[in-house]
Design an enzyme around this catalytic site. Structure first.
Site, short mmCIF file in Angstrom:
data_model
loop_
_atom_site.label_atom_id
_atom_site.label_comp_id
_atom_site.label_asym_id
_atom_site.label_seq_id
_atom_site.Cartn_x
_atom_site.Cartn_y
_atom_site.Cartn_z
N GLU A 43 3.32 -7.31 -4.65
CA GLU A 43 4.03 -8.43 -5.30
C GLU A 43 5.03 -9.12 -4.36
OE1 GLU A 43 4.98 -7.63 -9.44
OE2 GLU A 43 6.96 -8.45 -9.06
N ASP A 44 5.74 -8.33 -3.57
CA ASP A 44 6.89 -8.88 -2.84
C ASP A 44 6.74 -8.95 -1.32
OD1 ASP A 44 8.28 -9.27 -5.19
OD2 ASP A 44 9.25 -7.32 -5.13
#
Ligand code: ZN
Length: 185
Positions: free
Chosen positions: A68-69
């Site tokens: 996600e990051d």
């Protein structure tokens, strides 16, 4: 089962990998806290509170935000840590092509359909986040903090029943949060 690491070395390898990937990131709103603190905390809650012993699940908890990051892909994770770890991380990853509000709504919808191990990571993640909201200096208003707690409850509603220790710990921190965040601002 794992392409590169033995089960014995999996967890530390995951910590090393996550620390490299998140190296320049800080927690949102808690600017001085390195991101790696968050993912270690989630794995620690899973082990200490949830009594999780499977190194693959603990490694997935450490890695839960790398897709996600950071620029990490599911294929990269499966090559290094095996298919189970990679698929668990993928399960708890938000679709970043959606808007913020849609991602929040989708987490609630998706929660009941997660695998049991992914549900445990979700609960530990929300416990860690609410703990941070209550304990680290944060620029959020009490109203915004309460909205986060209310939304977390809706997500975790779909994750209940796979680990009573985590369910209980989540309920306790939610109660505490509602107590602390009572005053308006
Ligand atoms: Zn997280």
């Amino acid at each position: 089962m794992n392409d590169k690491y033995s089960l014995d070395s999996l967890l530390l390898a995951a910590i090393k990998f996550a620390s490299d990937k998140h190296v320049s990131q800080r927690r949102k709103g808690c600017e001085n806290i390195p991101y790696i603190n968050h993912v270690i905390k989630v794995a620690y809650i899973l082990q200490e509170t949830g009594k999780e012993t499977n190194p693959q699940v603990l490694a997935a908890a450490v890695l839960h935000d790398v897709i996600e990051d950071t620029n990490t892909t599911e294929e990269e994770l499966s090559g290094l840590f095996g298919n189970l770890v990679a698929s668990l991380v993928k399960e708890v990853t938000d679709d970043m092509t959606l808007t913020y509000d849609d991602r929040k709504r989708f987490q609630i919808k998706k929660a009941p359909f997660l695998t049991n191990d992914a549900k445990k990571i979700k609960i530990a993640d929300k416990i860690a986040n609410i703990h941070d909201i209550l304990n680290c200096p944060l620029s959020w208003s009490n109203r915004r903090k309460r909205m986060y707690v209310d939304w977390s409850e809706k997500v975790i509603e779909g994750c209940r029943g796979v680990n009573q220790l985590l369910d209980k710990s989540f309920d306790e921190i939610v109660l505490k949060a509602k107590d602390i965040l009572i005053e308006e601002d």
